[in-house]
Design a protein around this motif. Structure first.
Motif, PDB file in Angstrom:
ATOM      1  N   TYR A  19      -8.564 -26.709  27.645  1.00  0.00           N
ATOM      2  CA  TYR A  19      -8.832 -25.593  28.539  1.00  0.00           C
ATOM      3  C   TYR A  19      -9.752 -26.063  29.657  1.00  0.00           C
ATOM      4  CZ  TYR A  19      -7.034 -22.536  24.883  1.00  0.00           C
ATOM      5  OH  TYR A  19      -6.235 -21.926  23.951  1.00  0.00           O
ATOM      6  N   LEU A  20      -9.541 -25.506  30.832  1.00  0.00           N
ATOM      7  CA  LEU A  20     -10.421 -25.758  31.970  1.00  0.00           C
ATOM      8  C   LEU A  20     -11.400 -24.605  32.071  1.00  0.00           C
ATOM      9  CD1 LEU A  20     -10.344 -27.488  34.971  1.00  0.00           C
ATOM     10  CD2 LEU A  20     -10.129 -25.107  35.592  1.00  0.00           C
ATOM     11  N   LEU A  21     -12.677 -24.930  32.143  1.00  0.00           N
ATOM     12  CA  LEU A  21     -13.712 -23.937  32.413  1.00  0.00           C
ATOM     13  C   LEU A  21     -14.170 -24.189  33.851  1.00  0.00           C
ATOM     14  CD1 LEU A  21     -15.828 -24.242  29.122  1.00  0.00           C
ATOM     15  CD2 LEU A  21     -13.803 -22.829  29.547  1.00  0.00           C
ATOM     16  N   GLY A  22     -13.660 -23.396  34.783  1.00  0.00           N
ATOM     17  CA  GLY A  22     -13.985 -23.558  36.194  1.00  0.00           C
ATOM     18  C   GLY A  22     -15.221 -22.756  36.551  1.00  0.00           C
ATOM     19  N   ILE A  23     -16.155 -23.375  37.251  1.00  0.00           N
ATOM     20  CA  ILE A  23     -17.416 -22.731  37.636  1.00  0.00           C
ATOM     21  C   ILE A  23     -17.312 -22.287  39.088  1.00  0.00           C
ATOM     22  CG2 ILE A  23     -19.907 -23.033  37.897  1.00  0.00           C
ATOM     23  CD1 ILE A  23     -19.646 -25.342  35.805  1.00  0.00           C
ATOM     24  N   TYR A  24     -17.339 -20.972  39.313  1.00  0.00           N
ATOM     25  CA  TYR A  24     -17.300 -20.426  40.677  1.00  0.00           C
ATOM     26  C   TYR A  24     -18.710 -20.378  41.233  1.00  0.00           C
ATOM     27  CZ  TYR A  24     -12.405 -19.306  40.450  1.00  0.00           C
ATOM     28  OH  TYR A  24     -11.048 -19.404  40.379  1.00  0.00           O
ATOM     29  N   GLN A  25     -18.917 -21.082  42.326  1.00  0.00           N
ATOM     30  CA  GLN A  25     -20.242 -21.225  42.912  1.00  0.00           C
ATOM     31  C   GLN A  25     -20.255 -20.616  44.311  1.00  0.00           C
ATOM     32  OE1 GLN A  25     -21.629 -25.222  42.611  1.00  0.00           O
ATOM     33  NE2 GLN A  25     -23.074 -24.989  44.286  1.00  0.00           N
ATOM     34  N   LEU A  29     -21.262 -21.145  28.681  1.00  0.00           N
ATOM     35  CA  LEU A  29     -21.429 -21.828  29.958  1.00  0.00           C
ATOM     36  C   LEU A  29     -21.867 -20.844  31.033  1.00  0.00           C
ATOM     37  CD1 LEU A  29     -21.202 -24.414  31.632  1.00  0.00           C
ATOM     38  CD2 LEU A  29     -18.751 -23.906  31.910  1.00  0.00           C
ATOM     39  N   ALA A  30     -21.263 -19.657  31.060  1.00  0.00           N
ATOM     40  CA  ALA A  30     -21.644 -18.630  32.046  1.00  0.00           C
ATOM     41  C   ALA A  30     -23.109 -18.234  31.884  1.00  0.00           C
ATOM     42  CB  ALA A  30     -20.744 -17.407  31.909  1.00  0.00           C
ATOM     43  N   ALA A  31     -23.580 -18.134  30.645  1.00  0.00           N
ATOM     44  CA  ALA A  31     -24.978 -17.776  30.404  1.00  0.00           C
ATOM     45  C   ALA A  31     -25.928 -18.854  30.916  1.00  0.00           C
ATOM     46  CB  ALA A  31     -25.206 -17.525  28.907  1.00  0.00           C
ATOM     47  N   VAL A  32     -25.521 -20.119  30.792  1.00  0.00           N
ATOM     48  CA  VAL A  32     -26.372 -21.230  31.239  1.00  0.00           C
ATOM     49  C   VAL A  32     -26.403 -21.338  32.756  1.00  0.00           C
ATOM     50  CG1 VAL A  32     -26.521 -23.758  31.298  1.00  0.00           C
ATOM     51  CG2 VAL A  32     -26.209 -22.588  29.124  1.00  0.00           C
ATOM     52  N   VAL A  33     -25.240 -21.321  33.385  1.00  0.00           N
ATOM     53  CA  VAL A  33     -25.206 -21.556  34.838  1.00  0.00           C
ATOM     54  C   VAL A  33     -25.370 -20.273  35.639  1.00  0.00           C
ATOM     55  CG1 VAL A  33     -23.843 -23.664  34.610  1.00  0.00           C
ATOM     56  CG2 VAL A  33     -22.666 -21.491  35.005  1.00  0.00           C
ATOM     57  N   THR A  34     -25.310 -19.114  34.974  1.00  0.00           N
ATOM     58  CA  THR A  34     -25.442 -17.791  35.597  1.00  0.00           C
ATOM     59  C   THR A  34     -24.445 -17.582  36.736  1.00  0.00           C
ATOM     60  OG1 THR A  34     -27.213 -18.389  37.172  1.00  0.00           O
ATOM     61  CG2 THR A  34     -27.898 -17.687  34.966  1.00  0.00           C
ATOM     62  N   LEU A  35     -23.250 -18.155  36.570  1.00  0.00           N
ATOM     63  CA  LEU A  35     -22.174 -18.029  37.554  1.00  0.00           C
ATOM     64  C   LEU A  35     -20.884 -17.642  36.823  1.00  0.00           C
ATOM     65  CD1 LEU A  35     -22.867 -21.281  39.608  1.00  0.00           C
ATOM     66  CD2 LEU A  35     -23.295 -18.935  40.370  1.00  0.00           C
ATOM     67  N   PRO A  36     -19.911 -17.094  37.552  1.00  0.00           N
ATOM     68  CA  PRO A  36     -18.635 -16.767  36.923  1.00  0.00           C
ATOM     69  C   PRO A  36     -17.902 -18.019  36.438  1.00  0.00           C
ATOM     70  CG  PRO A  36     -18.835 -15.681  39.065  1.00  0.00           C
ATOM     71  CD  PRO A  36     -19.964 -16.656  38.956  1.00  0.00           C
ATOM     72  N   ILE A  37     -17.276 -17.894  35.282  1.00  0.00           N
ATOM     73  CA  ILE A  37     -16.513 -18.988  34.685  1.00  0.00           C
ATOM     74  C   ILE A  37     -15.077 -18.520  34.502  1.00  0.00           C
ATOM     75  CG2 ILE A  37     -16.240 -20.506  32.675  1.00  0.00           C
ATOM     76  CD1 ILE A  37     -18.819 -20.998  34.316  1.00  0.00           C
ATOM     77  N   GLU A  38     -14.130 -19.313  34.976  1.00  0.00           N
ATOM     78  CA  GLU A  38     -12.710 -19.040  34.750  1.00  0.00           C
ATOM     79  C   GLU A  38     -12.245 -19.930  33.607  1.00  0.00           C
ATOM     80  OE1 GLU A  38      -8.410 -19.736  36.933  1.00  0.00           O
ATOM     81  OE2 GLU A  38     -10.193 -19.553  38.183  1.00  0.00           O
ATOM     82  N   VAL A  39     -11.689 -19.317  32.571  1.00  0.00           N
ATOM     83  CA  VAL A  39     -11.147 -20.053  31.425  1.00  0.00           C
ATOM     84  C   VAL A  39      -9.631 -20.068  31.585  1.00  0.00           C
ATOM     85  CG1 VAL A  39     -10.931 -20.141  28.916  1.00  0.00           C
ATOM     86  CG2 VAL A  39     -13.061 -19.302  29.964  1.00  0.00           C
ATOM     87  N   ARG A  40      -9.064 -21.272  31.650  1.00  0.00           N
ATOM     88  CA  ARG A  40      -7.623 -21.382  31.856  1.00  0.00           C
ATOM     89  C   ARG A  40      -7.048 -22.481  30.976  1.00  0.00           C
ATOM     90  NH1 ARG A  40      -4.991 -22.258  37.765  1.00  0.00           N
ATOM     91  NH2 ARG A  40      -6.512 -20.630  38.228  1.00  0.00           N
ATOM     92  N   PRO A  41      -5.976 -22.164  30.216  1.00  0.00           N
ATOM     93  CA  PRO A  41      -5.352 -23.207  29.397  1.00  0.00           C
ATOM     94  C   PRO A  41      -4.691 -24.272  30.287  1.00  0.00           C
ATOM     95  CG  PRO A  41      -4.189 -21.100  29.132  1.00  0.00           C
ATOM     96  CD  PRO A  41      -5.311 -20.871  30.069  1.00  0.00           C
ATOM     97  N   ILE A  42      -4.743 -25.505  29.813  1.00  0.00           N
ATOM     98  CA  ILE A  42      -4.076 -26.619  30.498  1.00  0.00           C
ATOM     99  C   ILE A  42      -2.722 -26.810  29.847  1.00  0.00           C
ATOM    100  CG2 ILE A  42      -4.178 -29.101  30.945  1.00  0.00           C
ATOM    101  CD1 ILE A  42      -7.257 -28.801  31.021  1.00  0.00           C
ATOM    102  N   ARG A  43      -1.693 -26.931  30.663  1.00  0.00           N
ATOM    103  CA  ARG A  43      -0.336 -27.102  30.127  1.00  0.00           C
ATOM    104  C   ARG A  43      -0.234 -28.387  29.319  1.00  0.00           C
ATOM    105  NH1 ARG A  43       4.135 -24.290  32.912  1.00  0.00           N
ATOM    106  NH2 ARG A  43       3.180 -22.991  34.507  1.00  0.00           N
ATOM    107  N   ASP A  44       0.495 -28.291  28.220  1.00  0.00           N
ATOM    108  CA  ASP A  44       0.803 -29.500  27.443  1.00  0.00           C
ATOM    109  C   ASP A  44       1.837 -30.293  28.194  1.00  0.00           C
ATOM    110  OD1 ASP A  44      -0.861 -28.597  25.403  1.00  0.00           O
ATOM    111  OD2 ASP A  44       0.758 -27.562  24.370  1.00  0.00           O
ATOM    112  N   GLU A  45       1.825 -31.619  27.986  1.00  0.00           N
ATOM    113  CA  GLU A  45       2.814 -32.467  28.649  1.00  0.00           C
ATOM    114  C   GLU A  45       4.173 -32.311  28.025  1.00  0.00           C
ATOM    115  OE1 GLU A  45       1.703 -36.492  29.423  1.00  0.00           O
ATOM    116  OE2 GLU A  45      -0.368 -35.915  29.635  1.00  0.00           O
TER     117      GLU A  45
END
Length: 112
Positions: free
Chosen positions: A4-10, A96-112
């Protein structure tokens, strides 16, 4: 296990005053993720103004400086984790959102 990708929106409007504290807590969370076997990779990104966008238009290549999308926030960094399911990935995302105090997008990564 899936990745999964945890994207940090800054926001584009500067650096928080407590950045040292945030980075210390982030390092501790990354250590927890490693110990749990969840951490795969993490990185921070340079400012959106450093981006170059390549866009194929037929046989031509359009090259543009700056971010692809104009906005007030961009992906400032990301963590790739390994989790059993979306619920487990969301729990790491919450922490992660609690630590960085920013929005986090959780997105599954496609299997190959």
């Amino acid at each position: 296990m899936k990745n999964y990708l945890l994207g940090i929106y800054q926001p584009d409007d500067g650096v928080p005053d407590n950045l040292d504290e945030i980075m210390r807590d982030l390092a501790a969370l990354n250590d927890e993720m490693r110990a749990a076997g969840a951490w795969v990779f993490a990185a921070g990104l340079h400012a959106p103004s450093t981006a170059t966008v390549l866009h194929a238009k037929g046989d031509d290549m359009l090259i543009t400086d700056g971010p692809y999308v104009e906005g007030k926030e961009h992906i400032g960094g990301f963590t790739v984790i390994r989790a059993a399911d979306l619920d487990e990935a969301m729990e790491w995302g919450r922490r992660l959102a609690a630590v960085v105090t920013l929005p986090i997008e959780v997105r599954p990564i496609r299997d190959e």
